[in-house]
Write a protein that holds these residues in place. Structure first.
Motif, PDB file in Angstrom:
ATOM      1  N   ILE A 107      30.311  21.391 -93.715  1.00  0.00           N
ATOM      2  CA  ILE A 107      31.534  21.068 -92.984  1.00  0.00           C
ATOM      3  C   ILE A 107      31.677  21.912 -91.722  1.00  0.00           C
ATOM      4  CG2 ILE A 107      32.736  20.405 -95.113  1.00  0.00           C
ATOM      5  CD1 ILE A 107      34.297  23.096 -94.837  1.00  0.00           C
ATOM      6  N   ALA A 108      32.388  21.334 -90.767  1.00  0.00           N
ATOM      7  CA  ALA A 108      32.834  22.074 -89.587  1.00  0.00           C
ATOM      8  C   ALA A 108      34.289  22.462 -89.842  1.00  0.00           C
ATOM      9  CB  ALA A 108      32.728  21.204 -88.340  1.00  0.00           C
ATOM     10  N   VAL A 109      34.570  23.738 -89.740  1.00  0.00           N
ATOM     11  CA  VAL A 109      35.895  24.252 -90.109  1.00  0.00           C
ATOM     12  C   VAL A 109      36.931  23.933 -89.032  1.00  0.00           C
ATOM     13  CG1 VAL A 109      37.228  26.358 -90.540  1.00  0.00           C
ATOM     14  CG2 VAL A 109      34.959  26.079 -91.549  1.00  0.00           C
ATOM     15  N   ARG A 110      38.095  23.489 -89.499  1.00  0.00           N
ATOM     16  CA  ARG A 110      39.226  23.251 -88.611  1.00  0.00           C
ATOM     17  C   ARG A 110      40.367  24.228 -88.874  1.00  0.00           C
ATOM     18  NH1 ARG A 110      36.057  21.758 -86.009  1.00  0.00           N
ATOM     19  NH2 ARG A 110      35.554  19.698 -85.173  1.00  0.00           N
ATOM     20  N   ASP A 111      40.492  24.679 -90.110  1.00  0.00           N
ATOM     21  CA  ASP A 111      41.550  25.637 -90.453  1.00  0.00           C
ATOM     22  C   ASP A 111      41.169  26.308 -91.764  1.00  0.00           C
ATOM     23  OD1 ASP A 111      43.876  27.084 -90.274  1.00  0.00           O
ATOM     24  OD2 ASP A 111      45.202  25.447 -90.905  1.00  0.00           O
ATOM     25  N   PHE A 112      41.714  27.494 -92.005  1.00  0.00           N
ATOM     26  CA  PHE A 112      41.435  28.190 -93.263  1.00  0.00           C
ATOM     27  C   PHE A 112      42.495  29.256 -93.507  1.00  0.00           C
ATOM     28  CE2 PHE A 112      39.555  30.853 -90.052  1.00  0.00           C
ATOM     29  CZ  PHE A 112      39.664  32.153 -90.530  1.00  0.00           C
ATOM     30  N   VAL A 113      42.594  29.675 -94.757  1.00  0.00           N
ATOM     31  CA  VAL A 113      43.506  30.756 -95.133  1.00  0.00           C
ATOM     32  C   VAL A 113      42.757  32.075 -95.014  1.00  0.00           C
ATOM     33  CG1 VAL A 113      44.846  31.774 -97.019  1.00  0.00           C
ATOM     34  CG2 VAL A 113      44.831  29.287 -96.689  1.00  0.00           C
ATOM     35  N   GLU A 114      43.313  32.999 -94.268  1.00  0.00           N
ATOM     36  CA  GLU A 114      42.647  34.283 -94.055  1.00  0.00           C
ATOM     37  C   GLU A 114      42.779  35.193 -95.272  1.00  0.00           C
ATOM     38  OE1 GLU A 114      43.856  36.153 -90.466  1.00  0.00           O
ATOM     39  OE2 GLU A 114      43.402  34.423 -89.193  1.00  0.00           O
ATOM     40  N   GLY A 115      41.813  36.101 -95.419  1.00  0.00           N
ATOM     41  CA  GLY A 115      41.875  37.112 -96.467  1.00  0.00           C
ATOM     42  C   GLY A 115      40.929  36.884 -97.623  1.00  0.00           C
ATOM     43  N   HIS A 116      40.551  35.633 -97.865  1.00  0.00           N
ATOM     44  CA  HIS A 116      39.636  35.319 -98.965  1.00  0.00           C
ATOM     45  C   HIS A 116      38.201  35.586 -98.526  1.00  0.00           C
ATOM     46  CE1 HIS A 116      38.141  33.174-102.511  1.00  0.00           C
ATOM     47  NE2 HIS A 116      37.298  32.546-101.715  1.00  0.00           N
ATOM     48  N   ALA A 170      23.704  27.823 -88.894  1.00  0.00           N
ATOM     49  CA  ALA A 170      23.817  27.985 -87.442  1.00  0.00           C
ATOM     50  C   ALA A 170      23.630  26.635 -86.752  1.00  0.00           C
ATOM     51  CB  ALA A 170      22.777  28.982 -86.943  1.00  0.00           C
ATOM     52  N   VAL A 171      24.555  26.313 -85.836  1.00  0.00           N
ATOM     53  CA  VAL A 171      24.483  25.043 -85.100  1.00  0.00           C
ATOM     54  C   VAL A 171      24.751  25.297 -83.621  1.00  0.00           C
ATOM     55  CG1 VAL A 171      25.192  23.637 -87.083  1.00  0.00           C
ATOM     56  CG2 VAL A 171      26.934  24.566 -85.531  1.00  0.00           C
ATOM     57  N   ASP A 172      24.306  24.343 -82.786  1.00  0.00           N
ATOM     58  CA  ASP A 172      24.602  24.456 -81.361  1.00  0.00           C
ATOM     59  C   ASP A 172      25.920  23.755 -81.053  1.00  0.00           C
ATOM     60  OD1 ASP A 172      24.100  21.717 -81.280  1.00  0.00           O
ATOM     61  OD2 ASP A 172      22.048  21.967 -80.538  1.00  0.00           O
ATOM     62  N   SER A 173      26.257  23.659 -79.791  1.00  0.00           N
ATOM     63  CA  SER A 173      27.546  23.093 -79.399  1.00  0.00           C
ATOM     64  C   SER A 173      27.687  21.617 -79.759  1.00  0.00           C
ATOM     65  CB  SER A 173      27.757  23.271 -77.889  1.00  0.00           C
ATOM     66  OG  SER A 173      26.699  22.649 -77.171  1.00  0.00           O
ATOM     67  N   GLN A 178      36.369  35.651 -92.474  1.00  0.00           N
ATOM     68  CA  GLN A 178      36.737  34.863 -91.300  1.00  0.00           C
ATOM     69  C   GLN A 178      35.764  33.693 -91.166  1.00  0.00           C
ATOM     70  OE1 GLN A 178      39.284  35.289 -88.959  1.00  0.00           O
ATOM     71  NE2 GLN A 178      40.143  36.887 -90.269  1.00  0.00           N
ATOM     72  N   LEU A 179      36.272  32.543 -90.752  1.00  0.00           N
ATOM     73  CA  LEU A 179      35.438  31.370 -90.506  1.00  0.00           C
ATOM     74  C   LEU A 179      35.597  30.958 -89.050  1.00  0.00           C
ATOM     75  CD1 LEU A 179      36.329  29.304 -93.719  1.00  0.00           C
ATOM     76  CD2 LEU A 179      34.346  30.777 -93.365  1.00  0.00           C
ATOM     77  N   THR A 180      34.576  30.321 -88.520  1.00  0.00           N
ATOM     78  CA  THR A 180      34.629  29.922 -87.120  1.00  0.00           C
ATOM     79  C   THR A 180      34.112  28.502 -86.951  1.00  0.00           C
ATOM     80  OG1 THR A 180      33.870  30.440 -84.879  1.00  0.00           O
ATOM     81  CG2 THR A 180      32.334  30.873 -86.676  1.00  0.00           C
ATOM     82  N   SER A 181      34.562  27.855 -85.906  1.00  0.00           N
ATOM     83  CA  SER A 181      34.049  26.521 -85.564  1.00  0.00           C
ATOM     84  C   SER A 181      33.034  26.614 -84.436  1.00  0.00           C
ATOM     85  CB  SER A 181      35.209  25.602 -85.150  1.00  0.00           C
ATOM     86  OG  SER A 181      35.903  26.149 -84.038  1.00  0.00           O
ATOM     87  N   GLN A 182      32.761  27.843 -83.988  1.00  0.00           N
ATOM     88  CA  GLN A 182      31.836  28.068 -82.885  1.00  0.00           C
ATOM     89  C   GLN A 182      30.501  28.595 -83.403  1.00  0.00           C
ATOM     90  OE1 GLN A 182      32.747  27.196 -79.719  1.00  0.00           O
ATOM     91  NE2 GLN A 182      34.655  26.497 -80.678  1.00  0.00           N
ATOM     92  N   GLY A 183      29.464  27.765 -83.364  1.00  0.00           N
ATOM     93  CA  GLY A 183      28.123  28.219 -83.715  1.00  0.00           C
ATOM     94  C   GLY A 183      27.800  28.207 -85.195  1.00  0.00           C
ATOM     95  N   LEU A 184      28.774  27.898 -86.036  1.00  0.00           N
ATOM     96  CA  LEU A 184      28.518  27.883 -87.474  1.00  0.00           C
ATOM     97  C   LEU A 184      29.200  26.697 -88.151  1.00  0.00           C
ATOM     98  CD1 LEU A 184      28.945  31.634 -88.585  1.00  0.00           C
ATOM     99  CD2 LEU A 184      26.814  30.321 -88.565  1.00  0.00           C
TER     100      LEU A 184
END
Length: 289
Positions: A70-79, A89-92, A110-116
């Protein structure tokens, strides 16, 4: 009698709700398969509920094992998502680069939608709408429990019993035994008909019923009894079970409140036999009274 009848009716409602909820969930689990492009929720519910976490993301791929990338759009922090998710790893454009995702993922909380993107277990993926509602339902049940713990002046027995049914519907039956303690605790300090706080001497005989129940619960569950009585709590073992976690918490509150009640001057007006029984119960539970 009226309170006992309400409790019995509440138990019946909870049982029926549990059955209906289980059937509905089983049917849903058999039917759901997600397609590339769908927005889904990846749930990481916690036994203590307050640490619930989830990810909202878009399905990019389905792995040969049936898991979802999946490509992350939102998540709960702390877990700590590193315990369940695998970074890719993915490109743009979303194409895999071949680079190790773990090298880019330096903070697994932390999760990101940039590069992962992330491979997540299929058994934790649910429909977005269903997942959101379930986490909201869990949170609402937890709020009711927390309000009881904070001794809010306005909370009816009906509200606690409703929370039991809501817990069954939200598929968190593990918290229900703690609500049974909460109900008996509440009627020990507040008149269930009009919400009037009892004087300490009025609470004493009612508290003996609460501690009859608590002692029975502990005596019938040796593991819980050992975990609760331990001078040094094994929180890993306690946290591993929702039922254990909330019962330990509810019993702690009940014992502490009763200890505090006994130092009130008005307790001297209590029925001597009831007062002695309460003290005996608390001593059995390890209190110095």
């Amino acid at each position: 009698m009226e309170t006992d009848l309400k409790i019995r009716l509440s138990a019946l409602v909870v049982t029926l709700t549990l059955l209906l909820s289980s059937w509905a969930m089983a049917a849903d689990m058999l039917s759901h398969k997600f397609k590339v492009g769908e927005t889904v929720l990846v749930g990481f519910p916690a036994n203590n509920i307050k640490d619930d976490a989830y990810i909202i993301g878009i399905v990019r791929k389905i792995t040969p094992k049936g898991d979802y990338q999946i490509a992350v759009r939102d998540f709960v922090e702390g877990h700590d998502y590193g315990l369940s998710c695998v970074p890719i790893a993915v490109d743009s454009s979303g194409n895999e680069t071949g680079q190790s995702g773990w090298e880019l993922w330096d903070n697994t909380k932390q999760l990101t939608s940039q590069g992962l993107e992330y491979i997540v277990p299929a058994d934790k993926v649910v429909k977005l709408s269903k997942g959101k509602l379930n986490f909201i339902d869990r949170y609402n049940v937890y709020i009711t429990y927390s309000r009881w713990k904070s001794n809010v002046p306005v909370m009816s027995i009906d509200r606690l019993q409703s929370a039991e049914a809501e817990a069954a519907y939200a598929d968190i039956p593990g918290i229900i035994p703690a609500f049974k303690v909460a109900e008996l605790d509440r009627v020990s300090y507040f008149d269930p008909k009009n919400g009037r706080p009892y004087w300490p001497h009025e609470s004493v005989p009612r508290l003996t019923k609460l501690f009859d129940h608590i002692i029975q619960v502990l005596d019938q569950d040796p593991k819980l009894n050992t975990l609760w009585r331990a001078k040094k709590r094994d929180w890993k073992a306690i946290d591993s079970s929702m039922k254990t976690y909330f019962l330990v918490d509810a019993i702690d509150k009940s014992v502490k409140d009763a200890d505090n009640l006994l130092v009130e001057d008005d307790v001297k007006k209590a029925d001597p036999e009831a007062l002695e029984k309460l003290k005996k119960q608390l001593r059995y539970l390890g209190q110095d009274v």
